[in-house]
Design a protein around this motif. Structure first.
Motif, short mmCIF file in Angstrom:
data_model
loop_
_atom_site.label_atom_id
_atom_site.label_comp_id
_atom_site.label_asym_id
_atom_site.label_seq_id
_atom_site.Cartn_x
_atom_site.Cartn_y
_atom_site.Cartn_z
N PRO A 1 0.82 -1.21 0.00
CA PRO A 1 0.00 0.00 0.00
C PRO A 1 0.85 1.26 0.00
CG PRO A 1 -0.87 -1.58 1.57
CD PRO A 1 0.44 -2.13 1.08
N GLY A 2 0.55 2.15 -0.92
CA GLY A 2 1.25 3.41 -0.98
C GLY A 2 2.63 3.34 -1.60
N LYS A 3 2.99 2.18 -2.11
CA LYS A 3 4.33 2.02 -2.70
C LYS A 3 4.22 1.57 -4.15
CE LYS A 3 6.79 0.98 1.60
NZ LYS A 3 7.74 0.07 2.27
N GLU A 4 5.33 1.73 -4.87
CA GLU A 4 5.37 1.26 -6.25
C GLU A 4 5.55 -0.26 -6.28
OE1 GLU A 4 7.28 5.24 -8.38
OE2 GLU A 4 8.40 3.38 -8.32
N ARG A 5 5.14 -0.83 -7.38
CA ARG A 5 5.34 -2.26 -7.57
C ARG A 5 6.83 -2.55 -7.69
NH1 ARG A 5 1.15 -5.03 -11.49
NH2 ARG A 5 2.12 -3.63 -13.03
N GLU A 6 7.28 -3.62 -7.03
CA GLU A 6 8.70 -3.92 -7.01
C GLU A 6 8.96 -5.37 -7.41
OE1 GLU A 6 10.34 -3.43 -3.11
OE2 GLU A 6 9.17 -5.06 -2.24
N PHE A 7 10.14 -5.57 -7.95
CA PHE A 7 10.61 -6.89 -8.35
C PHE A 7 10.82 -7.79 -7.15
CE2 PHE A 7 13.11 -10.08 -10.34
CZ PHE A 7 14.24 -10.27 -9.56
N TYR B 1 0.72 -9.60 -4.54
CA TYR B 1 1.75 -10.27 -5.33
C TYR B 1 1.21 -10.60 -6.72
CZ TYR B 1 4.84 -10.71 -1.34
OH TYR B 1 5.68 -10.42 -0.29
N TYR B 2 2.01 -10.26 -7.72
CA TYR B 2 1.64 -10.45 -9.11
C TYR B 2 2.63 -11.38 -9.80
CZ TYR B 2 -1.04 -6.12 -8.42
OH TYR B 2 -1.89 -5.16 -7.95
N CYS B 3 2.12 -12.27 -10.65
CA CYS B 3 3.01 -12.98 -11.55
C CYS B 3 2.92 -12.33 -12.93
CB CYS B 3 2.68 -14.47 -11.62
SG CYS B 3 1.12 -14.89 -12.40
N ALA B 4 4.00 -12.47 -13.68
CA ALA B 4 4.08 -11.81 -14.98
C ALA B 4 4.98 -12.60 -15.92
CB ALA B 4 4.62 -10.39 -14.81
N LEU B 5 4.79 -12.36 -17.20
CA LEU B 5 5.56 -13.06 -18.25
C LEU B 5 6.26 -12.04 -19.11
CD1 LEU B 5 4.34 -16.08 -20.34
CD2 LEU B 5 5.53 -14.17 -21.43
N THR C 1 8.40 -3.00 -16.75
CA THR C 1 8.12 -2.62 -18.13
C THR C 1 8.53 -3.69 -19.14
OG1 THR C 1 10.20 -1.39 -18.15
CG2 THR C 1 8.19 -0.13 -17.72
N SER C 2 9.33 -4.65 -18.70
CA SER C 2 9.75 -5.74 -19.59
C SER C 2 8.72 -6.86 -19.65
CB SER C 2 11.09 -6.32 -19.12
OG SER C 2 12.11 -5.36 -19.23
N TYR C 3 7.67 -6.75 -18.87
CA TYR C 3 6.67 -7.81 -18.78
C TYR C 3 5.40 -7.39 -19.50
CZ TYR C 3 9.76 -10.03 -15.45
OH TYR C 3 10.85 -10.63 -14.87
N ALA C 4 4.99 -8.22 -20.46
CA ALA C 4 3.84 -7.88 -21.29
C ALA C 4 2.54 -8.44 -20.74
CB ALA C 4 4.05 -8.41 -22.71
N TYR C 5 2.64 -9.47 -19.91
CA TYR C 5 1.44 -10.14 -19.43
C TYR C 5 1.48 -10.23 -17.90
CZ TYR C 5 1.38 -11.48 -24.31
OH TYR C 5 1.40 -11.44 -25.67
N TRP C 6 0.32 -9.93 -17.28
CA TRP C 6 0.22 -9.86 -15.83
C TRP C 6 -1.03 -10.57 -15.33
CZ3 TRP C 6 3.80 -7.40 -12.66
CH2 TRP C 6 4.79 -6.66 -13.33
N GLY C 7 -0.91 -11.13 -14.13
CA GLY C 7 -2.08 -11.64 -13.45
C GLY C 7 -2.78 -10.53 -12.70
N GLN C 8 -3.86 -10.87 -12.03
CA GLN C 8 -4.66 -9.88 -11.32
C GLN C 8 -4.15 -9.62 -9.90
OE1 GLN C 8 -5.41 -13.03 -11.42
NE2 GLN C 8 -5.96 -13.52 -9.31
N GLY C 9 -3.26 -10.49 -9.42
CA GLY C 9 -2.67 -10.32 -8.10
C GLY C 9 -3.38 -11.12 -7.02
N THR C 10 -2.62 -11.43 -5.98
CA THR C 10 -3.16 -12.11 -4.81
C THR C 10 -2.59 -11.44 -3.55
OG1 THR C 10 -3.49 -14.28 -3.75
CG2 THR C 10 -1.34 -13.89 -4.77
N GLN C 11 -3.45 -11.21 -2.57
CA GLN C 11 -3.04 -10.47 -1.38
C GLN C 11 -2.33 -11.38 -0.39
OE1 GLN C 11 -3.58 -7.03 -0.46
NE2 GLN C 11 -2.17 -7.62 1.18
N VAL C 12 -1.20 -10.91 0.09
CA VAL C 12 -0.47 -11.57 1.17
C VAL C 12 -0.38 -10.58 2.33
CG1 VAL C 12 1.74 -12.50 1.93
CG2 VAL C 12 0.84 -13.08 -0.34
#
Length: 123
Positions: free
Chosen positions: A41-47, A94-98, A108-119
């Motif tokens: 929350p309140g932060k950017e998405r991170e690797f 948490y998101y998975c991506a391809l 930005t290198s990932y073209a496909y993303w899931g909807q995410g799951t809360q942890v």
């Protein structure tokens, strides 16, 4: 159409474990990278972590190294993230991506993303 669906999130106490899964469908690619990212929350998405489909080589963010393990059952089109010794600061969606190429630590290198799951990790 490529689809990614995460599951396995939930509420856990600090020190506990969770395993996230990401089911993929519609992909005809043979050479790609799968990754996990997270957004608090309140932060950017991170690797968080990545794995190369062709070699199985993995890479981790320093914040999760030694605690998280990324793996893939590629014949079953499923990606996993085993999370141990969880900390409150691991709380995020948490998101998975391809990715088909580029710097795999950047979203930005990932073209496909899931909807995410809360942890959520409680202290």
């Amino acid at each position: 159409q490529v689809q990614l669906v995460e599951s396995g999130g939930g509420l856990v106490q600090a020190g506990g474990s969770l395993r996230l899964s990401c089911a993929t469908s519609g992909s005809t690619f043979s050479n790609y990278v799968m990754g996990w990212f997270r957004q608090a929350p309140g932060k950017e998405r991170e690797f968080v972590a990545t794995i190369y489909r062709s070699t199985g080589v993995t890479s981790y963010a320093d914040s999760v190294k030694g605690r998280f393990t990324i793996s893939g059952d590629f014949p079953k089109n499923t990606l996993y993230l085993q999370m141990n010794s969880l900390k409150p600061e691991d709380t995020a969606v948490y998101y998975c991506a391809l990715s088909l190429g580029g710097n795999i630590r950047y979203e930005t290198s990932y073209a496909y993303w899931g909807q995410g799951t809360q942890v959520t990790v409680s202290s």
